[in-house]
Structures are given as C-alpha cells and as structure tokens.
Design a protein around this motif. Structure first.
Motif, PDB file in Angstrom:
ATOM      1  N   ILE A 178       4.755   3.549   4.462  1.00 52.50           N
ATOM      2  CA  ILE A 178       4.401   4.263   3.238  1.00 52.50           C
ATOM      3  C   ILE A 178       4.128   5.731   3.544  1.00 52.50           C
ATOM      4  O   ILE A 178       4.540   6.624   2.789  1.00 52.50           O
ATOM      5  N   ALA A 179       3.462   5.995   4.651  1.00 53.22           N
ATOM      6  CA  ALA A 179       3.218   7.388   5.054  1.00 53.22           C
ATOM      7  C   ALA A 179       4.542   8.141   5.208  1.00 53.22           C
ATOM      8  O   ALA A 179       4.667   9.298   4.774  1.00 53.22           O
ATOM      9  N   GLY A 238      -4.997   8.524  -3.606  1.00 56.89           N
ATOM     10  CA  GLY A 238      -4.587   7.459  -2.695  1.00 56.89           C
ATOM     11  C   GLY A 238      -4.022   6.249  -3.404  1.00 56.89           C
ATOM     12  O   GLY A 238      -2.949   5.747  -3.063  1.00 56.89           O
ATOM     13  N   VAL A 239      -4.730   5.763  -4.423  1.00 58.00           N
ATOM     14  CA  VAL A 239      -4.377   4.508  -5.082  1.00 58.00           C
ATOM     15  C   VAL A 239      -3.052   4.594  -5.830  1.00 58.00           C
ATOM     16  O   VAL A 239      -2.407   3.581  -6.090  1.00 58.00           O
ATOM     17  N   TYR A 240      -2.598   5.800  -6.154  1.00 56.45           N
ATOM     18  CA  TYR A 240      -1.415   5.963  -6.993  1.00 56.45           C
ATOM     19  C   TYR A 240      -0.172   5.257  -6.466  1.00 56.45           C
ATOM     20  O   TYR A 240       0.722   4.891  -7.232  1.00 56.45           O
ATOM     21  N   VAL A 241      -0.092   5.052  -5.150  1.00 60.52           N
ATOM     22  CA  VAL A 241       1.108   4.410  -4.612  1.00 60.52           C
ATOM     23  C   VAL A 241       1.246   2.967  -5.081  1.00 60.52           C
ATOM     24  O   VAL A 241       2.356   2.445  -5.214  1.00 60.52           O
ATOM     25  N   PHE A 242       0.101   2.314  -5.319  1.00 60.93           N
ATOM     26  CA  PHE A 242       0.088   0.911  -5.718  1.00 60.93           C
ATOM     27  C   PHE A 242      -0.334   0.704  -7.169  1.00 60.93           C
ATOM     28  O   PHE A 242       0.242  -0.109  -7.885  1.00 60.93           O
ATOM     29  N   GLY A 243      -1.395   1.403  -7.583  1.00 58.62           N
ATOM     30  CA  GLY A 243      -2.077   1.046  -8.823  1.00 58.62           C
ATOM     31  C   GLY A 243      -2.930  -0.188  -8.593  1.00 58.62           C
ATOM     32  O   GLY A 243      -2.757  -0.924  -7.620  1.00 58.62           O
ATOM     33  N   ASP A 244      -3.885  -0.428  -9.479  1.00 65.99           N
ATOM     34  CA  ASP A 244      -4.691  -1.645  -9.408  1.00 65.99           C
ATOM     35  C   ASP A 244      -5.302  -1.910 -10.776  1.00 65.99           C
ATOM     36  O   ASP A 244      -5.067  -1.160 -11.737  1.00 65.99           O
ATOM     37  N   GLN A 269      -0.790 -14.098  -0.323  1.00 60.68           N
ATOM     38  CA  GLN A 269       0.033 -13.142   0.406  1.00 60.68           C
ATOM     39  C   GLN A 269       0.171 -11.865  -0.409  1.00 60.68           C
ATOM     40  O   GLN A 269       0.587 -11.901  -1.564  1.00 60.68           O
ATOM     41  N   ILE A 270      -0.174 -10.746   0.206  1.00 61.40           N
ATOM     42  CA  ILE A 270       0.005  -9.469  -0.481  1.00 61.40           C
ATOM     43  C   ILE A 270       1.488  -9.102  -0.500  1.00 61.40           C
ATOM     44  O   ILE A 270       2.165  -9.132   0.532  1.00 61.40           O
ATOM     45  N   LEU A 271       1.969  -8.754  -1.702  1.00 60.42           N
ATOM     46  CA  LEU A 271       3.341  -8.324  -1.906  1.00 60.42           C
ATOM     47  C   LEU A 271       3.363  -6.862  -2.323  1.00 60.42           C
ATOM     48  O   LEU A 271       2.528  -6.429  -3.113  1.00 60.42           O
ATOM     49  N   VAL A 272       4.338  -6.119  -1.821  1.00 59.93           N
ATOM     50  CA  VAL A 272       4.564  -4.745  -2.270  1.00 59.93           C
ATOM     51  C   VAL A 272       5.978  -4.656  -2.817  1.00 59.93           C
ATOM     52  O   VAL A 272       6.949  -4.972  -2.119  1.00 59.93           O
ATOM     53  N   ASP A 273       6.093  -4.281  -4.076  1.00 61.08           N
ATOM     54  CA  ASP A 273       7.386  -4.053  -4.716  1.00 61.08           C
ATOM     55  C   ASP A 273       7.851  -2.663  -4.277  1.00 61.08           C
ATOM     56  O   ASP A 273       7.335  -1.649  -4.740  1.00 61.08           O
ATOM     57  N   VAL A 274       8.832  -2.623  -3.378  1.00 63.42           N
ATOM     58  CA  VAL A 274       9.210  -1.363  -2.746  1.00 63.42           C
ATOM     59  C   VAL A 274       9.788  -0.375  -3.759  1.00 63.42           C
ATOM     60  O   VAL A 274       9.509   0.827  -3.698  1.00 63.42           O
ATOM     61  N   ALA A 275      10.582  -0.849  -4.696  1.00 67.69           N
ATOM     62  CA  ALA A 275      11.181   0.051  -5.686  1.00 67.69           C
ATOM     63  C   ALA A 275      10.101   0.735  -6.519  1.00 67.69           C
ATOM     64  O   ALA A 275      10.152   1.946  -6.769  1.00 67.69           O
ATOM     65  N   LYS A 276       9.099  -0.032  -6.950  1.00 66.71           N
ATOM     66  CA  LYS A 276       8.022   0.556  -7.744  1.00 66.71           C
ATOM     67  C   LYS A 276       7.150   1.477  -6.903  1.00 66.71           C
ATOM     68  O   LYS A 276       6.706   2.530  -7.371  1.00 66.71           O
ATOM     69  N   LEU A 277       6.911   1.090  -5.670  1.00 64.60           N
ATOM     70  CA  LEU A 277       6.166   1.947  -4.750  1.00 64.60           C
ATOM     71  C   LEU A 277       6.843   3.313  -4.628  1.00 64.60           C
ATOM     72  O   LEU A 277       6.196   4.360  -4.748  1.00 64.60           O
ATOM     73  N   GLU A 278       8.145   3.315  -4.409  1.00 67.73           N
ATOM     74  CA  GLU A 278       8.871   4.566  -4.222  1.00 67.73           C
ATOM     75  C   GLU A 278       8.882   5.397  -5.502  1.00 67.73           C
ATOM     76  O   GLU A 278       8.784   6.633  -5.450  1.00 67.73           O
ATOM     77  N   LYS A 279       8.967   4.752  -6.648  1.00 68.47           N
ATOM     78  CA  LYS A 279       8.907   5.489  -7.917  1.00 68.47           C
ATOM     79  C   LYS A 279       7.541   6.148  -8.100  1.00 68.47           C
ATOM     80  O   LYS A 279       7.449   7.285  -8.570  1.00 68.47           O
ATOM     81  N   ASN A 280       6.480   5.436  -7.736  1.00 71.39           N
ATOM     82  CA  ASN A 280       5.136   6.011  -7.837  1.00 71.39           C
ATOM     83  C   ASN A 280       4.988   7.221  -6.915  1.00 71.39           C
ATOM     84  O   ASN A 280       4.409   8.253  -7.293  1.00 71.39           O
ATOM     85  N   ILE A 281       5.475   7.084  -5.697  1.00 69.16           N
ATOM     86  CA  ILE A 281       5.399   8.188  -4.739  1.00 69.16           C
ATOM     87  C   ILE A 281       6.146   9.407  -5.265  1.00 69.16           C
ATOM     88  O   ILE A 281       5.642  10.537  -5.248  1.00 69.16           O
ATOM     89  N   PRO A 310      -1.904  13.149   0.330  1.00 71.79           N
ATOM     90  CA  PRO A 310      -2.367  11.823  -0.124  1.00 71.79           C
ATOM     91  C   PRO A 310      -3.303  11.146   0.866  1.00 71.79           C
ATOM     92  O   PRO A 310      -3.199  11.329   2.086  1.00 71.79           O
ATOM     93  N   HIS A 311      -4.211  10.356   0.294  1.00 70.19           N
ATOM     94  CA  HIS A 311      -5.192   9.651   1.120  1.00 70.19           C
ATOM     95  C   HIS A 311      -4.590   8.332   1.599  1.00 70.19           C
ATOM     96  O   HIS A 311      -4.344   7.419   0.814  1.00 70.19           O
ATOM     97  N   ALA A 312      -4.387   8.256   2.917  1.00 73.56           N
ATOM     98  CA  ALA A 312      -3.709   7.105   3.497  1.00 73.56           C
ATOM     99  C   ALA A 312      -4.640   5.942   3.786  1.00 73.56           C
ATOM    100  O   ALA A 312      -4.178   4.879   4.219  1.00 73.56           O
ATOM    101  N   LYS A 313      -5.949   6.087   3.543  1.00 70.58           N
ATOM    102  CA  LYS A 313      -6.841   4.942   3.713  1.00 70.58           C
ATOM    103  C   LYS A 313      -6.492   3.830   2.740  1.00 70.58           C
ATOM    104  O   LYS A 313      -6.836   2.672   2.976  1.00 70.58           O
TER     105      LYS A 313
END
Length: 366
Positions: A50-51, A230-236, A12-24, A40-43
């Motif tokens: 997130i958009a 684009g990737v900055y919202v998540f990192g990988d 299951q893919i998880l998104v940590d919303v607090a970290k996502l918002e800090k990255n944005i 930002p690239h939304a692909k």
C-alpha cells in the motif's frame, strides 16, 4: 465489497484492491488540486504494497507513529518519513534513529523542551540533521502544546543545535458527528498562530501539517502545506457514519462465518452470531456509533455486542436470517485497530484472484 474467495477460513481480513487504488488516487488528486502535499499516515495499513501505491500516486513521503514503523518503510525504499509523535528518545531508540537516518530523510515530532534536550543528548552530533516538527494542540487535548508554547520549544532546539522545520496537529475532535467543521477551523487557527509566532521569533517554518481522514479533503493551502490522512485508503464504519466515506468505497472488510442464529420471540432479540470477535475487529465504539461495526451485505444490521471470538448481530425483522455457515463481510468500526491485530491480509483483485500481503510494520511499537 469484493466477493469472498471460495474456501478461505474465517475470520479473514480482505482488501478489495481495485477500491483501495481508487481511494488512493482520489485523495491524491483532491489534495493536489488544493495545493497541498500528501504525507499519508501508514500506521493505518502498515503494508509495503500500500505504501508503494501511495508513493506512486505522488505522496511526498510517509507519516508513521513509531521508530520501528519508520525503519520498516525505510528499508523498503521510502526516502522521506515523518514520525508524527512526541518521542522521548532513550538509548535503544537513538541507535535505531541513527540507523534510520542513514536510509531516509527524517522528521520527528516533539511537544516539550525536555524532549528536545533529551533527543539532542541521545543523538549527539547527528541531532542537527533531524527536522523537528512541533506538535500543536488544536482542540483534541491529547499531546501537543498551545501555539504560544511553541516558541519556547523552538528556542530550546536552537540552543542545542537543532532546528524546527514546522508545526503539526491532529484534529482528533473531528471524529464526532457535527464536529468536522469546528475541528477544521480549530486546526487552521492553531497552526496559523503557531507558525506566525515562530516566524516572528526568527524561525523558518516550512511545513504546516494537518489533516485527519475526516478533514483532509476539506483542507486547502490558505494555512496548511500538507495533510496526513490514514484511514482513507480503506474507510471504516466510523468514517461511514461520519459521512466521510461512501459505502461503496470501503475497501477493507473482515470475512466471517455465521456460527449461530436465533429468531427471537419479542423479548429475546432476533440475531446471528459471527466468528469475528474483538480479536480481529478490535473493540472500539465511540459513544455516538450505532454498533461495533457494520455488515456489508446488510446496511440495516448492527453489531450489538463483541466478545473475543463472537460478534452478535441484530438482524432486521423483515429480512431472512442468514443460514449457519453463510459467510458475510464485517466493516470494522476502526480499521487501524483491526489491521494491527493480524499478520497478513488477503488482497482480492477484480478478476477474483487473490494474494497475501504481510502487515510488515505490525508490532513495531517502539
């Protein structure tokens, strides 16, 4: 990374919303401080939630790769959209582009005279409303033309009543160790030359668009007017190994379960097997990457092999093997691919609550 919610099925893919918002917020502030716009690239994420956060943080609009993605976001109120792709417009696409133009201000990428002529033919009298952005090859050698080739395209556009609004590039060769500085320089040099040649030929160039996640925060407005990470919202895992994201800032992981483990004996590797295979992680692995992904709970572990439903993880000798049934979080190598493999993600908040977000623009590949 956020705690895995109790009782979920994996993978299951998880998104940590607090970290996502800090990255944005971090990238929005950084780009603005450099005198640039952020488009930002939304692909990468393909999600309306997130958009909306990106637009609220001051984005000038969104970048997408397909007409379908553009329509998905336009239907949810995004008013400025750039399709950063050299479209070849057929009749079906033309119908969708015309619908899109009723909902948003539209820019479209191109890299050939033929594509411009085809677009003008398919869109008819509405073609003049499209802002053309010429793609420049700055060293990645995928699509795009040389800076010198941009003038011919712009002249062809003018001949059919269309207008060139700017130039853009993707410095994809920045996705390599020790390659970021050179790619950044190549990007700026190629775009500056193209813009100069076009202006000398009488074209008004308002947008000079660059930036991938590795280079976006290093850019300034000496040449560019905007960047499109684009990737900055998540990192990988790729971005971590390139040094462009901190471990603690990675906001997307794949919750997975230990289904097998083996102590090894010197000839047979010490390993665990997780239930997150290529069908949720994707199979990308650059030649320089240390594995097919990383384990959030154990930075020293490496995913040595992937099959469709198995991830083989080499486990450090000095650490106990995780037990059968234990859940771990995998950091994908290439997050864009992982997100595109699922219909929904689980957005996890700081208080432990969670909600389902649809990957709404998934599958809209035309």
């Amino acid at each position: 990374m956020s705690t895995i919610p109790v009782g979920i099925s994996t993978p299951q893919i998880l998104v940590d919303v607090a970290k996502l918002e800090k990255n944005i917020d971090r990238v929005a502030h950084r780009v603005a401080s450099q005198g640039l716009k952020l488009r930002p690239h939304a692909k990468t994420h393909k999600m309306q939630e997130i958009a909306e956060r990106q637009m609220n943080a001051g984005a000038a609009g969104l970048t997408v790769a397909t007409v379908g993605e553009a329509l998905s976001f336009a239907l949810h109120g995004v008013a400025k959209i750039f399709i950063a792709y050299p479209l070849w417009v057929d009749q079906a696409q033309a119908t969708r582009i015309l619908e899109l133009m009723r909902r948003a201000k539209l820019s479209i990428g191109t890299d050939s005279v033929e594509a411009v002529q085809q677009m003008a033919k398919m869109l008819g009298e509405k073609a003049s409303k499209v802002k053309l952005i010429i793609e420049i090859d700055s060293g990645h050698h995928r699509s795009g033309v040389s800076p010198q080739g941009a003038v011919e395209i712009a002249e062809a556009a003018r001949a059919v009543g269309m207008r060139v609004h700017g130039v853009f590039t993707f410095p994809g060769h920045s996705y390599a160790p020790e390659g970021i500085d050179a790619a950044l320089n190549d990007e700026h040099k190629a775009l500056a030359e193209a813009a100069c040649l076009l202006r000398d030929a009488g074209h008004t160039i308002k947008r000079i668009s660059g930036g991938s996640t590795p280079t976006a925060e290093l850019s300034d407005n000496a040449v560019l007017t905007e960047v499109r990470p684009g990737v900055y919202v998540f990192g990988d895992a790729q971005q971590f190994e390139l040094g462009r994201v901190r471990w603690e800032d990675i906001s997307l992981t794949v919750a997975s379960t230990v289904i097998s483990h083996h102590e090894g004996d010197g000839q047979i590797p010490r390993r665990i097997v997780l239930d997150a295979g290529s069908k949720v992680l994707g199979g990308d692995r650059p030649a320089w990457a240390t594995g097919y992904g990383r384990i959030a709970e154990c930075p020293e572990a490496r995913i040595s092999a992937l099959s469709e439903h198995h991830a083989t993880v080499l486990w450090p000798e000095h650490l106990p093997l995780p037990a059968h049934g234990q859940q771990l979080q995998v950091i994908p190598n290439h997050v864009c691919v992982a997100v595109n493999l699922v219909d929904t993600v689980l957005a996890v908040h700081e208080d432990g609550s969670h909600e389902v977000w649809d990957v709404a623009a998934r599958g809209l590949n035309f």
